[in-house]
Design a protein around this motif. Structure first.
Motif, mmCIF file in Angstrom:
data_model
loop_
_atom_site.group_PDB
_atom_site.id
_atom_site.type_symbol
_atom_site.label_atom_id
_atom_site.label_comp_id
_atom_site.label_asym_id
_atom_site.label_seq_id
_atom_site.Cartn_x
_atom_site.Cartn_y
_atom_site.Cartn_z
ATOM 1 N N ARG A 1 -17.955 13.858 18.490
ATOM 2 C CA ARG A 1 -17.196 14.186 17.293
ATOM 3 C C ARG A 1 -16.686 12.909 16.625
ATOM 4 N NH1 ARG A 1 -12.841 18.767 18.562
ATOM 5 N NH2 ARG A 1 -12.682 18.561 16.287
ATOM 6 N N ILE A 2 -16.605 12.974 15.314
ATOM 7 C CA ILE A 2 -16.091 11.827 14.562
ATOM 8 C C ILE A 2 -14.663 11.513 14.983
ATOM 9 C CG2 ILE A 2 -15.304 11.137 12.267
ATOM 10 C CD1 ILE A 2 -17.817 12.298 11.118
ATOM 11 N N GLU A 3 -13.880 12.544 15.250
ATOM 12 C CA GLU A 3 -12.502 12.335 15.684
ATOM 13 C C GLU A 3 -12.445 11.476 16.950
ATOM 14 O OE1 GLU A 3 -12.515 16.192 13.373
ATOM 15 O OE2 GLU A 3 -13.806 15.158 14.807
ATOM 16 N N GLU A 4 -13.408 11.680 17.844
ATOM 17 C CA GLU A 4 -13.436 10.917 19.087
ATOM 18 C C GLU A 4 -13.808 9.457 18.831
ATOM 19 O OE1 GLU A 4 -14.814 14.778 21.778
ATOM 20 O OE2 GLU A 4 -16.229 13.155 21.322
ATOM 21 N N VAL A 5 -14.714 9.238 17.894
ATOM 22 C CA VAL A 5 -15.118 7.869 17.552
ATOM 23 C C VAL A 5 -13.935 7.096 16.970
ATOM 24 C CG1 VAL A 5 -16.633 6.452 16.116
ATOM 25 C CG2 VAL A 5 -17.507 8.563 17.140
ATOM 26 N N VAL A 6 -13.232 7.712 16.039
ATOM 27 C CA VAL A 6 -12.085 7.049 15.401
ATOM 28 C C VAL A 6 -10.965 6.834 16.412
ATOM 29 C CG1 VAL A 6 -10.364 7.207 13.569
ATOM 30 C CG2 VAL A 6 -12.686 8.041 13.167
ATOM 31 N N LEU A 7 -10.721 7.839 17.246
ATOM 32 C CA LEU A 7 -9.683 7.708 18.265
ATOM 33 C C LEU A 7 -10.022 6.584 19.240
ATOM 34 C CD1 LEU A 7 -7.097 8.701 19.596
ATOM 35 C CD2 LEU A 7 -8.438 10.433 20.804
ATOM 36 N N ALA A 8 -11.288 6.481 19.629
ATOM 37 C CA ALA A 8 -11.714 5.412 20.532
ATOM 38 C C ALA A 8 -11.480 4.045 19.903
ATOM 39 C CB ALA A 8 -13.188 5.587 20.883
ATOM 40 N N ARG A 9 -11.698 3.954 18.601
ATOM 41 C CA ARG A 9 -11.480 2.666 17.912
ATOM 42 C C ARG A 9 -10.006 2.287 17.937
ATOM 43 N NH1 ARG A 9 -11.486 -1.523 17.547
ATOM 44 N NH2 ARG A 9 -12.110 -3.009 15.917
ATOM 45 N N PHE A 10 -9.123 3.257 17.742
ATOM 46 C CA PHE A 10 -7.694 2.973 17.775
ATOM 47 C C PHE A 10 -7.238 2.638 19.194
ATOM 48 C CE2 PHE A 10 -7.441 4.960 13.548
ATOM 49 C CZ PHE A 10 -6.533 4.113 12.933
ATOM 50 N N LEU A 11 -7.812 3.295 20.199
ATOM 51 C CA LEU A 11 -7.480 2.962 21.591
ATOM 52 C C LEU A 11 -7.883 1.527 21.908
ATOM 53 C CD1 LEU A 11 -8.537 6.235 23.476
ATOM 54 C CD2 LEU A 11 -6.212 5.402 23.072
ATOM 55 N N ASN A 12 -9.036 1.119 21.401
ATOM 56 C CA ASN A 12 -9.496 -0.249 21.592
ATOM 57 C C ASN A 12 -8.525 -1.238 20.959
ATOM 58 O OD1 ASN A 12 -11.151 -2.773 20.806
ATOM 59 N ND2 ASN A 12 -12.521 -1.725 22.229
ATOM 60 N N ILE A 13 -8.048 -0.897 19.767
ATOM 61 C CA ILE A 13 -7.093 -1.758 19.063
ATOM 62 C C ILE A 13 -5.786 -1.860 19.839
ATOM 63 C CG2 ILE A 13 -5.615 -1.892 17.012
ATOM 64 C CD1 ILE A 13 -7.957 -0.848 15.392
ATOM 65 N N ILE A 14 -5.330 -0.751 20.423
ATOM 66 C CA ILE A 14 -4.097 -0.763 21.210
ATOM 67 C C ILE A 14 -4.222 -1.731 22.380
ATOM 68 C CG2 ILE A 14 -2.642 0.599 22.763
ATOM 69 C CD1 ILE A 14 -3.154 2.996 20.963
ATOM 70 N N ILE A 15 -5.347 -1.652 23.095
ATOM 71 C CA ILE A 15 -5.565 -2.527 24.250
ATOM 72 C C ILE A 15 -5.617 -3.988 23.814
ATOM 73 C CG2 ILE A 15 -7.207 -3.148 26.065
ATOM 74 C CD1 ILE A 15 -7.975 -0.180 26.179
ATOM 75 N N CYS A 16 -6.365 -4.269 22.753
ATOM 76 C CA CYS A 16 -6.484 -5.650 22.262
ATOM 77 C C CYS A 16 -5.142 -6.177 21.765
ATOM 78 C CB CYS A 16 -7.518 -5.725 21.137
ATOM 79 S SG CYS A 16 -9.224 -5.457 21.673
ATOM 80 N N THR A 17 -4.371 -5.337 21.089
ATOM 81 C CA THR A 17 -3.072 -5.757 20.571
ATOM 82 C C THR A 17 -2.119 -6.097 21.702
ATOM 83 O OG1 THR A 17 -3.335 -4.388 18.580
ATOM 84 C CG2 THR A 17 -1.102 -5.088 19.148
ATOM 85 N N ILE A 18 -2.085 -5.253 22.724
ATOM 86 C CA ILE A 18 -1.209 -5.519 23.872
ATOM 87 C C ILE A 18 -1.611 -6.831 24.552
ATOM 88 C CG2 ILE A 18 -0.537 -4.718 26.169
ATOM 89 C CD1 ILE A 18 -0.758 -1.864 25.105
ATOM 90 N N TYR A 19 -2.903 -6.994 24.787
ATOM 91 C CA TYR A 19 -3.401 -8.209 25.457
ATOM 92 C C TYR A 19 -3.079 -9.456 24.639
ATOM 93 C CZ TYR A 19 -6.774 -11.744 26.971
ATOM 94 O OH TYR A 19 -7.361 -12.908 27.380
ATOM 95 N N ASN A 20 -3.418 -9.431 23.357
ATOM 96 C CA ASN A 20 -3.203 -10.607 22.509
ATOM 97 C C ASN A 20 -1.722 -10.913 22.334
ATOM 98 O OD1 ASN A 20 -5.951 -11.090 22.064
ATOM 99 N ND2 ASN A 20 -6.026 -9.663 20.349
ATOM 100 N N THR A 21 -0.910 -9.876 22.226
ATOM 101 C CA THR A 21 0.521 -10.081 22.046
ATOM 102 C C THR A 21 1.147 -10.710 23.276
ATOM 103 O OG1 THR A 21 0.669 -8.177 20.530
ATOM 104 C CG2 THR A 21 2.719 -8.945 21.538
ATOM 105 N N LEU A 22 0.843 -10.163 24.448
ATOM 106 C CA LEU A 22 1.427 -10.676 25.687
ATOM 107 C C LEU A 22 0.996 -12.112 25.975
ATOM 108 C CD1 LEU A 22 1.167 -7.569 28.071
ATOM 109 C CD2 LEU A 22 3.203 -8.470 26.931
ATOM 110 N N THR A 23 -0.259 -12.425 25.723
ATOM 111 C CA THR A 23 -0.757 -13.762 26.046
ATOM 112 C C THR A 23 -0.383 -14.784 24.978
ATOM 113 O OG1 THR A 23 -2.905 -13.190 25.042
ATOM 114 C CG2 THR A 23 -2.674 -12.912 27.423
#
Length: 236
Positions: A94-116
């Motif tokens: 589903r398109i909803e799953e694709v978009v949600l996966a993209r936002f989950l990826n952004i959350i992980i990258c944001t946390i990693y980049n922010t902490l480091t």
């Protein structure tokens, strides 16, 4: 949003992170380049202040949710994101799953980049350490994360919703607009960085709370707007 959607989106996110397992290293190294520059610029004296720190402070956080992968290196030449979306449309995803996966990826990258990266910036920047102790600095960082959320919602919309060339043009226009804002602020002798620091000292947790709230509302709107656009988009 159902548990099945969340589970499928998380599966896609984990797969993407596994395929691009070296992206965190390249992202860290690239981010460190900007952090070192910004750390050096924030050491200047008050009467030597230029627009350079402000330029970095508005550009750097805007890409906190993006990781340096081969997809971003080739999206103009190969139109990577459009081809991937076209493939997903042929699969029971589903398109909803694709978009949600993209936002989950952004959350992980944001946390990693922010902490480091912001941890390194804190210890590099005596000027900021003098103006902000640890707790206010954390609030200052969270404020920038809220700003990053706003920008990343725009990136997701154009990344998934348009061709690579259109995505590149959008990024170029957004960068020019940010540059204009910084230049105008500099002409008016109004330092964005200094006012953010002063605002954090003056308003305490209120500033990051408002920033994150606006970021969350932007993500909510961006998620639904992106989905509606993708359902109407033709993939060729």
């Amino acid at each position: 949003m159902t548990k099945t959607m969340m589970r499928n989106a998380w599966f896609m996110t984990k797969r993407d992170l596994k395929v691009n397992k070296w992206s965190f290293l390249w992202t860290f190294l690239g981010g460190m380049y900007f952090v070192l520059i910004l750390g050096g610029l924030l050491h200047v004296e008050e009467d030597q202040w230029s627009i350079a720190p402000d330029l970095l402070i508005v550009i750097f956080p805007s890409v906190l949710g993006i990781s340096f992968t081969k997809d971003y290196l080739n999206y103009i030449k190969n139109d990577t994101f459009t081809k991937r979306m076209a493939l997903y449309r042929t699969m029971p995803i589903r398109i909803e799953e694709v978009v949600l996966a993209r936002f989950l990826n952004i959350i992980i990258c944001t946390i990693y980049n922010t902490l480091t990266l912001f941890t390194v910036l804190y210890f590099l920047t005596e000027r900021m350490n003098g103006a902000l102790t640890l707790i206010p600095y954390i609030g200052f960082t969270i404020t920038l994360v809220g700003y990053s959320m706003i920008m990343s919602a725009c990136y997701v919309y154009y990344e998934l919703g348009y061709s690579g060339k259109r995505y590149l043009m959008t990024n170029f226009v957004m960068t020019i607009l940010l540059l204009i804002v910084v230049i105008v602020a500099g002409v008016l002798n109004w330092s964005i960085t200094q006012h953010l620091i002063q605002g954090q000292v003056q308003y305490g947790p209120l500033l990051p709370a408002v920033s994150i709230l606006i970021g969350c509302l932007t993500w909510y709107a961006g998620y639904h707007i992106t989905i509606r656009h993708l359902y109407r988009r033709e993939f060729r």
